[in-house]
Design an enzyme around this catalytic site. Sequence first.
Site, PDB file in Angstrom:
ATOM      1  N   HIS A 237      -2.969  -0.288 -24.775  1.00  0.00           N
ATOM      2  CA  HIS A 237      -3.032  -0.106 -23.052  1.00  0.00           C
ATOM      3  C   HIS A 237      -2.316  -1.316 -22.369  1.00  0.00           C
ATOM      4  CE1 HIS A 237      -6.145   2.951 -23.374  1.00  0.00           C
ATOM      5  NE2 HIS A 237      -6.932   2.056 -24.233  1.00  0.00           N
TER       6      HIS A 237
HETATM    7  O1  RIB Z   1      -8.993   1.187 -20.547  1.00  0.00           O
HETATM    8  C1  RIB Z   1      -8.310   0.253 -20.997  1.00  0.00           C
HETATM    9  C2  RIB Z   1      -8.532  -1.088 -20.299  1.00  0.00           C
HETATM   10  O2  RIB Z   1      -9.782  -1.513 -20.522  1.00  0.00           O
HETATM   11  C3  RIB Z   1      -7.631  -2.404 -21.146  1.00  0.00           C
HETATM   12  O3  RIB Z   1      -7.239  -3.185 -20.110  1.00  0.00           O
HETATM   13  C4  RIB Z   1      -8.587  -2.930 -22.007  1.00  0.00           C
HETATM   14  O4  RIB Z   1      -8.257  -4.048 -22.327  1.00  0.00           O
HETATM   15  C5  RIB Z   1     -10.042  -2.816 -21.126  1.00  0.00           C
HETATM   16  O5  RIB Z   1      -9.940  -3.822 -20.591  1.00  0.00           O
END
Ligand code: RIB
Length: 308
Positions: A237
Amino acid sequence: MPRTTIIDCDPGTDDAIALWLALGSPELDVKLITVAGGNVGLDRTTANARAVVGLAGKAVPIVAGAERSLMAPFRAETAVHGNDGLGGVMLPEGPPLAPGIAADAIRDLLRASPPASVTVIGLGPVTNLALAFAAEPALVDRVQDLVLMSGAWSEGNITPAAEFNAWNDPEALAILLNLGLKVAIATLDLTFQARVTPAVIEALAAREGGACWRAALAILRALPMSRRMNGQGFPLHDPCAIAWVIAPHLFGVKDAAAEVDCTPGPSRGRTVIDRWNRLGRPANLALMETLDAPRFFDLLAARIAPLP
Ligand code: RIB
Ligand code: CA
């Protein structure tokens, strides 16, 4: 000219890789890293941020911030990140935190910067950023780009409706989406294109690198496979948000209007993104829709491997 950059994060396995990507990229001059709770508690997210920056040998001030959201305690995600927040990957202790509180440090840096000169990147629940801009809205004019990993136009990953960062502080996200900026956003629909598979990890591992790169590979090997990818991979992500700033040519982007559901109940934290402009509202997002994933992974290796 390198971009003056603030990164707010909740390390977090993918935050760690995102920080190393940022610290290894000459396009960014990371002046401040602020930390919130989120993936794990603030005590761990701050320790992890210190360790990540310390391993990279960078002298970037790290300032702690929110240990809860505007309206409620954060809910952690230890099933993904482990109780330590880095998937069990042990790093040497990093430098001490800088004094102060994240929202104040963000405002101080913005206030001391020229107009439209600061890139602000949010990788976790955006409580610190919301507190900064709610306290001093005029500082919006110092922002060159506001870039978030947050939200989804389809289904969520912490509830059926909501993505983890948005869900953990929807009011904070709503504040940022109503600043009058066009927020560059990497939603789950984008980050799912950054699919890490065993083959991807092995291809990355063929590249030699320093301690940060070896730690990043260890983190990737520690992360659980996603049920939504039939156990064959998982999405990466937070590095997507960094990659948009340093390599925007890897992305397909379009304007869109969005709002956040802040109501109690099953849709809380949902980002309602009008991708087809059905409502004719002014765009408040630069929505990242597509990613050139192979070149994204090449970028990760090219920037992190040379770090110490
Ligand atoms: O949904 C993914 C996000 O949530 C990313 O930033 C991960 O690190 C969590 O913070
Ligand atoms: Ca994060």
